[in-house]
Scaffold this active site. Structure first.
Site, PDB file in Angstrom:
ATOM      1  N   CYS A  68       6.747 -19.748   7.919  1.00  0.00           N
ATOM      2  CA  CYS A  68       5.940 -18.710   8.545  1.00  0.00           C
ATOM      3  C   CYS A  68       6.414 -17.332   8.142  1.00  0.00           C
ATOM      4  O   CYS A  68       5.719 -16.354   8.295  1.00  0.00           O
ATOM      5  CB  CYS A  68       6.012 -18.830  10.048  1.00  0.00           C
ATOM      6  SG  CYS A  68       5.533 -20.455  10.573  1.00  0.00           S
ATOM      7  N   THR A 122       2.919 -30.838  17.015  1.00  0.00           N
ATOM      8  CA  THR A 122       1.813 -30.517  16.121  1.00  0.00           C
ATOM      9  C   THR A 122       1.654 -31.624  15.091  1.00  0.00           C
ATOM     10  O   THR A 122       2.651 -32.203  14.646  1.00  0.00           O
ATOM     11  CB  THR A 122       2.043 -29.132  15.463  1.00  0.00           C
ATOM     12  OG1 THR A 122       0.889 -28.764  14.718  1.00  0.00           O
ATOM     13  CG2 THR A 122       3.248 -29.145  14.532  1.00  0.00           C
ATOM     14  N   GLY A 123       0.407 -31.947  14.752  1.00  0.00           N
ATOM     15  CA  GLY A 123       0.139 -33.097  13.897  1.00  0.00           C
ATOM     16  C   GLY A 123       0.656 -32.982  12.476  1.00  0.00           C
ATOM     17  O   GLY A 123       1.121 -33.959  11.890  1.00  0.00           O
ATOM     18  N   HIS A 124       0.608 -31.773  11.925  1.00  0.00           N
ATOM     19  CA  HIS A 124       0.825 -31.645  10.479  1.00  0.00           C
ATOM     20  C   HIS A 124       2.295 -31.666  10.082  1.00  0.00           C
ATOM     21  O   HIS A 124       2.612 -31.498   8.904  1.00  0.00           O
ATOM     22  CB  HIS A 124       0.152 -30.380   9.941  1.00  0.00           C
ATOM     23  CG  HIS A 124       0.835 -29.104  10.322  1.00  0.00           C
ATOM     24  ND1 HIS A 124       1.667 -28.433   9.466  1.00  0.00           N
ATOM     25  CD2 HIS A 124       0.825 -28.379  11.458  1.00  0.00           C
ATOM     26  CE1 HIS A 124       2.120 -27.336  10.059  1.00  0.00           C
ATOM     27  NE2 HIS A 124       1.627 -27.293  11.270  1.00  0.00           N
ATOM     28  N   THR A 140     -14.670 -27.822  22.597  1.00  0.00           N
ATOM     29  CA  THR A 140     -15.076 -29.155  22.164  1.00  0.00           C
ATOM     30  C   THR A 140     -13.885 -29.863  21.533  1.00  0.00           C
ATOM     31  O   THR A 140     -13.251 -29.333  20.624  1.00  0.00           O
ATOM     32  CB  THR A 140     -16.203 -29.048  21.124  1.00  0.00           C
ATOM     33  OG1 THR A 140     -17.297 -28.342  21.712  1.00  0.00           O
ATOM     34  CG2 THR A 140     -16.661 -30.430  20.678  1.00  0.00           C
ATOM     35  N   ASN A 146      13.583 -25.513  12.725  1.00  0.00           N
ATOM     36  CA  ASN A 146      12.752 -25.657  11.538  1.00  0.00           C
ATOM     37  C   ASN A 146      13.409 -25.127  10.272  1.00  0.00           C
ATOM     38  O   ASN A 146      13.040 -25.523   9.170  1.00  0.00           O
ATOM     39  CB  ASN A 146      11.410 -24.950  11.741  1.00  0.00           C
ATOM     40  CG  ASN A 146      11.561 -23.549  12.262  1.00  0.00           C
ATOM     41  OD1 ASN A 146      12.130 -23.328  13.334  1.00  0.00           O
ATOM     42  ND2 ASN A 146      11.093 -22.587  11.502  1.00  0.00           N
ATOM     43  N   GLN A 199       9.294 -29.985  15.191  1.00  0.00           N
ATOM     44  CA  GLN A 199      10.020 -30.590  14.070  1.00  0.00           C
ATOM     45  C   GLN A 199      10.671 -31.912  14.450  1.00  0.00           C
ATOM     46  O   GLN A 199      11.377 -32.506  13.639  1.00  0.00           O
ATOM     47  CB  GLN A 199      11.098 -29.628  13.556  1.00  0.00           C
ATOM     48  CG  GLN A 199      10.572 -28.330  12.964  1.00  0.00           C
ATOM     49  CD  GLN A 199       9.933 -28.512  11.593  1.00  0.00           C
ATOM     50  OE1 GLN A 199      10.059 -29.566  10.956  1.00  0.00           O
ATOM     51  NE2 GLN A 199       9.218 -27.497  11.137  1.00  0.00           N
ATOM     52  N   ALA A 226       1.210 -26.504  17.427  1.00  0.00           N
ATOM     53  CA  ALA A 226       2.394 -26.185  18.223  1.00  0.00           C
ATOM     54  C   ALA A 226       2.417 -24.717  18.637  1.00  0.00           C
ATOM     55  O   ALA A 226       2.944 -24.378  19.690  1.00  0.00           O
ATOM     56  CB  ALA A 226       3.661 -26.536  17.452  1.00  0.00           C
ATOM     57  N   THR A 227       1.856 -23.861  17.816  1.00  0.00           N
ATOM     58  CA  THR A 227       1.820 -22.448  18.204  1.00  0.00           C
ATOM     59  C   THR A 227       1.082 -22.287  19.523  1.00  0.00           C
ATOM     60  O   THR A 227       1.569 -21.655  20.459  1.00  0.00           O
ATOM     61  CB  THR A 227       1.130 -21.605  17.107  1.00  0.00           C
ATOM     62  OG1 THR A 227       1.906 -21.689  15.907  1.00  0.00           O
ATOM     63  CG2 THR A 227       0.994 -20.164  17.526  1.00  0.00           C
TER      64      THR A 227
HETATM   65  C1  LIG Z   1     -23.182 -20.903  22.642  1.00  0.00           C
HETATM   66  C2  LIG Z   1     -21.865 -21.590  22.542  1.00  0.00           C
HETATM   67  N1  LIG Z   1     -20.734 -20.881  22.632  1.00  0.00           N
HETATM   68  C3  LIG Z   1     -19.526 -21.463  22.539  1.00  0.00           C
HETATM   69  C4  LIG Z   1     -19.395 -22.818  22.347  1.00  0.00           C
HETATM   70  C5  LIG Z   1     -18.011 -23.398  22.263  1.00  0.00           C
HETATM   71  O1  LIG Z   1     -17.753 -23.911  20.996  1.00  0.00           O
HETATM   72  P1  LIG Z   1     -16.480 -24.850  20.716  1.00  0.00           P
HETATM   73  O2  LIG Z   1     -16.633 -26.005  21.617  1.00  0.00           O
HETATM   74  O3  LIG Z   1     -16.572 -25.184  19.298  1.00  0.00           O
HETATM   75  O4  LIG Z   1     -15.267 -24.073  21.060  1.00  0.00           O
HETATM   76  C6  LIG Z   1     -20.560 -23.606  22.247  1.00  0.00           C
HETATM   77  C7  LIG Z   1     -20.523 -25.064  22.063  1.00  0.00           C
HETATM   78  O5  LIG Z   1     -19.930 -25.837  22.755  1.00  0.00           O
HETATM   79  C8  LIG Z   1     -21.812 -22.975  22.349  1.00  0.00           C
HETATM   80  O6  LIG Z   1     -22.932 -23.687  22.265  1.00  0.00           O
HETATM   81  C1  LIG Z   2       9.696 -25.394  15.409  1.00  0.00           C
HETATM   82  C2  LIG Z   2       8.272 -25.014  15.217  1.00  0.00           C
HETATM   83  N1  LIG Z   2       7.534 -24.585  16.256  1.00  0.00           N
HETATM   84  C3  LIG Z   2       6.253 -24.251  16.132  1.00  0.00           C
HETATM   85  C4  LIG Z   2       5.608 -24.318  14.919  1.00  0.00           C
HETATM   86  C5  LIG Z   2       4.177 -23.913  14.841  1.00  0.00           C
HETATM   87  O1  LIG Z   2       3.362 -25.001  14.533  1.00  0.00           O
HETATM   88  P1  LIG Z   2       1.836 -24.784  14.100  1.00  0.00           P
HETATM   89  O2  LIG Z   2       1.869 -23.914  12.889  1.00  0.00           O
HETATM   90  O3  LIG Z   2       1.324 -26.129  13.842  1.00  0.00           O
HETATM   91  O4  LIG Z   2       1.139 -24.077  15.198  1.00  0.00           O
HETATM   92  C6  LIG Z   2       6.332 -24.768  13.798  1.00  0.00           C
HETATM   93  C7  LIG Z   2       5.745 -24.860  12.438  1.00  0.00           C
HETATM   94  O5  LIG Z   2       5.209 -23.968  11.869  1.00  0.00           O
HETATM   95  C8  LIG Z   2       7.683 -25.119  13.957  1.00  0.00           C
HETATM   96  O6  LIG Z   2       8.410 -25.533  12.911  1.00  0.00           O
END
Ligand SMILES: Cc1ncc(COP(=O)(O)O)c(C=O)c1O
Ligand SMILES: Cc1ncc(COP(=O)(O)O)c(C=O)c1O
Lengths: 387, 126, 387, 126
Positions: free
Chosen positions: A326, A201-203, A241, A153, A181, A73-74
């Site tokens: 946070c 955000t997933g967590h 990726t 939050n 939230q 979410a950030t």
């Molecule tokens: C040389 C190089 N730099 C940067 C990246 C980007 O990495 P990522 O996709 O984990 O952000 C890759 C792979 O995709 C890479 O081979």
């Molecule tokens: C309202 C709210 N916004 C944003 C965030 C940021 O989420 P994350 O830490 O997954 O980036 C949080 C939790 O930390 C949140 O409670």
């Protein structure tokens, strides 16, 4: 849930649902290829991502194409706010937000102020709510973007997103909602709600950490500029990726949430009632937020004449928060509670209990007892003079 | 990014505050600074500290430091109180440096207590 | 490794080491709390992160405090390049990089050009190498930052980072290295190498996807500005809840890599020899890069008179890449190979075999046979006129 | 983000190119456009196409389209060749729209082949 602690900090982060963990495990075996790769293995990863997008889209009632995967979410908040503000800067540089937003929102607006944008910082009322009339009055001809969170939050206070969004539509202002939230916890229908950008955000709902999403409405005029640049993934809006396992996990978490939204809500409401019943008679205790409205997974209470840090230690083995997670490594009184009009001392004594799907009645009963006993002992320790 | 903000000793003293309380016929001092409220009370006999008690409103380090002080100084000669240093107890309890101000409140209180002992033993009523 | 394909695309992404998966599973159980939380559960997450930082720091021979966790090399590259360029903009606005960098680097420089920076784009020689003399000549009094990758993701070509970094030090220029394809594969000692900023990502060396790191040297003058704003985590440089499970996984992957760096390297070199022996007699085949130097996990070959897309399909069930994985959904001839002087046609026929720890001799023998047969069949299909 | 770029039919025709090759005594046309090289050869008898062969240099869709064309038109009346449309075969094989240009090369070749058949049957030497 653990022998050595009782976890009541679900607003900071949730454990991963075991079904989600299991799926991610499978992905490690068969969905490890780079989804950008044009071969059988890459296509398997891509299929998992497509499936997850459909699951999350179903939870929000949107087209899967409107979802951008981020690291949380950030990042979603940053991308939405900075991305939209910069994209529309040529039309106007006025932005509107709320004092009690998460740092991932307030700090982006702070940065944009340095970039030359003008930000109106609205104050909620004492219960934490933003009055739609106050909001409407803040919008100007040159206002381009407003950002208001769904569920706070720290306090669980819920804003009236439908009304606020409607006002934005009337004024041609883009509307971003930090729903970190809220997603997976309360029903959100983005076909019905006038929201243009929404962060999640997933967590926070039993999905993996390190993965989130940003919803970008498929409406004319709703465009954002990227903040990261690279390999062209995700229609040039967010490169890198794609982590198929995390995305698949988030998708399944969304799917599970969709199926138990109402049961979860009722469960949390019952727990919060028990908890509040157990502590409401403590002298000088008061709720930060609104017990009658608000998201029931959070109960934030301050108490007079008790020092917050000692109270927190006294509460062990309860895992609860003082301010927002946070902020919890520093000792500043919460700016959110200060904005609600709490004194420094009362803000510092605040304890946020946040409850989750695995929380039991006996856990909250234990928590209430612990709170009562802790307050009593600390008051006992203090000289009478201590205010 | 580190571990427990409280050393095992802080945890021990915080939980087992056996010197919390007041004393009849004690000399006592109270200080109210730095968001810390302290009261120390003590009795002496023949220049030795007989009993020490405290009351405190403050963070766990403050409470633990009070308990540790009382625990340590009971039975010791009154003049030793003037050698009490915040730094020593901070090291012993691993109190983080940003809390120095709070522990100095204790140091001040201990110093005042020492003076009160002397005043009271010098006074005819003791 | 799978019944329906043979994976030879380790440069695009690696499978997660089963030991890493296992550790992440444990984290889901006991390290799920928010590491910013000041309670027992939060401290457990924090301890895992500290441990992982120590493991990654050991691999690179740096202080753990110099590592910033990110979502991957794309974000690390963005943070390093944009962050350093903007931080030093008041001193000068000239930047230097290489035409054959990854998009996560070139696109950031492209964005900085729009922001008013001047970028010198260096061309490597035909074998893909950057001549240090050419590099030195490009540095000016107002040059603030240079970014050169360690191992090229398409060709495996390795740059002379020690020499290039030495030149930067002489000129007071910050030196960023995209080491996404190098970390965990070749020995990197950052006490010895004159590198200021170094990007890496977990999923290229059997760690998780969605997690990476940026090394920021603890030297006066080596500072960067954040590109994301939020809760103050990681000394205000990169906010967001830290995913303890992903970080722990990355740490363990680093630890494992440290213990088998030499064995891996020898294994890959042997495999590449076998592969090259099996295809070098194909008429018109030529290596993109440098078989004698270069990282042995990558063999990139072009072949005359064969259409690339059909060759790729012909090679199934091999999972191999044409250009970089990030480019592989579009059909543009690789800009990296074009920069090495390859014609469009030759660039389009390029196949990147990339080998990994699990790759076996019989897999590369099969791959070579398949390549020979595929080229032969496509040539057979073509009219004689086809050039 | 979608699945296999090749439909099952494209995969089938690409793998089983039973009409690849040349024909003795055939009329043939070659085209070299859009990065595609094509040669079609065919024989006719009594206004019917007897056999068709192709050679192609191009992407899998081009190769599959050639094979599909040959497979479909053997045994059919020569005039039907003029009804061949790139769009039809693209739909049948699910060829992505950005490859239209390449399949139009095949359409041109088929059209030329049809004309060549007519020319050759009209000429006294046939
Ligand atoms: C040389 C190089 N730099 C940067 C990246 C980007 O990495 P990522 O996709 O984990 O952000 C890759 C792979 O995709 C890479 O081979
Ligand atoms: C309202 C709210 N916004 C944003 C965030 C940021 O989420 P994350 O830490 O997954 O980036 C949080 C939790 O930390 C949140 O409670």
């Amino acid at each position: 849930m653990s022998d050595d602690f009782i976890y009541l900090d679900y607003a900071a982060s949730t454990p991963v649902d075991p079904r989600v963990t299991r799926l991610m495990l499978e992905c490690h075996e068969s969905g490890f290829a780079n989804p950008s790769s044009n071969h059988v293995a890459g296509r398997k990863s891509r299929a998992m991502i497509d499936n997850a997008a459909a699951q999350l889209a179903a939870l929000l009632n949107v087209d899967p194409e409107t979802l951008i995967w981020t690291s949380g979410a950030t990042e979603s908040d940053n991308l939405a706010i900075a991305g939209a503000a910069r994209h529309r800067a040529h039309r106007g540089k006025h932005l509107v937000t709320l004092m009690t937003e998460h740092k991932a929102v307030t700090d982006v607006f702070g940065m944009l102020e340095k970039e030359g944008f003008e930000v109106t910082w609205l104050t909620p009322d004492e219960s934490g709510h933003l009055d739609p009339a106050v909001f409407a009055a803040a919008l100007r001809a040159d206002t381009q973007l407003a950002s208001i969170m769904y569920v706070n939050n720290e306090t669980g206070v819920m804003q009236d997103i439908a009304s606020l969004g409607g006002i934005c539509r009337e004024h041609g202002v883009l509307f971003h909602v930090d729903a970190a939230q809220a997603v997976g916890k309360i029903a959100i229908d983005l076909q019905a709600l006038p929201v243009d950008l929404l962060s999640l955000t997933g967590h926070k709902f039993y999905g993996p950490k390190g993965i989130g999403a940003l919803y970008v409405a498929d409406r004319p005029d709703c465009h954002i500029e990227p903040i990261l640049f690279g390999g062209g993934q995700q229609r040039q809006i967010r490169p890198g990726t794609l982590p198929a396992d995390l995305i698949a996990g988030l998708g399944l978490a969304a799917d599970i949430a969709a199926s138990c939204l109402e049961a979860d809500f009722a469960h949390l409401a019952a727990l919060r009632r028990t908890l509040w019943r157990g502590i409401r008679d403590v002298e000088g205790v008061l709720i930060n937020g609104d017990i009658d409205a608000g998201f029931p997974g959070i109960l934030n209470v301050s108490v007079a004449n008790v020092e917050g840090e000692s109270l927190l230690l006294e509460l062990e083995p309860l895992c609860v928060a003082t301010g927002s997670a946070c902020n919890s490594t520093n000792q500043e009184p919460s700016y959110v509670l200060r904005a609600l009009g709490r004194s420094d001392l009362l803000a510092q004594s605040a304890i946020r209990f946040s409850l989750g799907r695995p929380t039991s009645e006996s856990e909250v009963e234990f928590a209430a007892r612990r709170y009562r006993d802790g307050v009593a002992r600390l008051r006992d320790l203090a000289p009478e003079a201590a205010a | 990014m580190t571990g427990d903000p409280y050393s095992p000793m802080v945890r021990q003293y915080f939980v087992r505050t056996s010197h919390a309380g007041d004393l009849p016929n004690a000399v006592s001092v109270a200080l109210d600074q730095q968001g810390v409220h302290l009261r120390l009370a003590g009795t002496q006999e023949n220049g030795r500290i007989q009993a020490l008690r405290f009351r405190a409103w403050g963070c766990p380090h403050v409470i633990a430091a009070c308990e540790c002080f009382c625990d340590h100084y009971e039975g010791r000669p009154v003049p030793e109180l003037s050698a009490f240093r915040a730094g020593d107890i901070m090291r012993k309890l691993s109190v983080p440096v940003e809390k120095t101000g709070r522990i100095l409140v204790l140091e001040d209180a201990v110093r005042s207590l020492g003076r009160s002992f002397c005043d009271s033993s010098a006074s005819p009523s003791s």
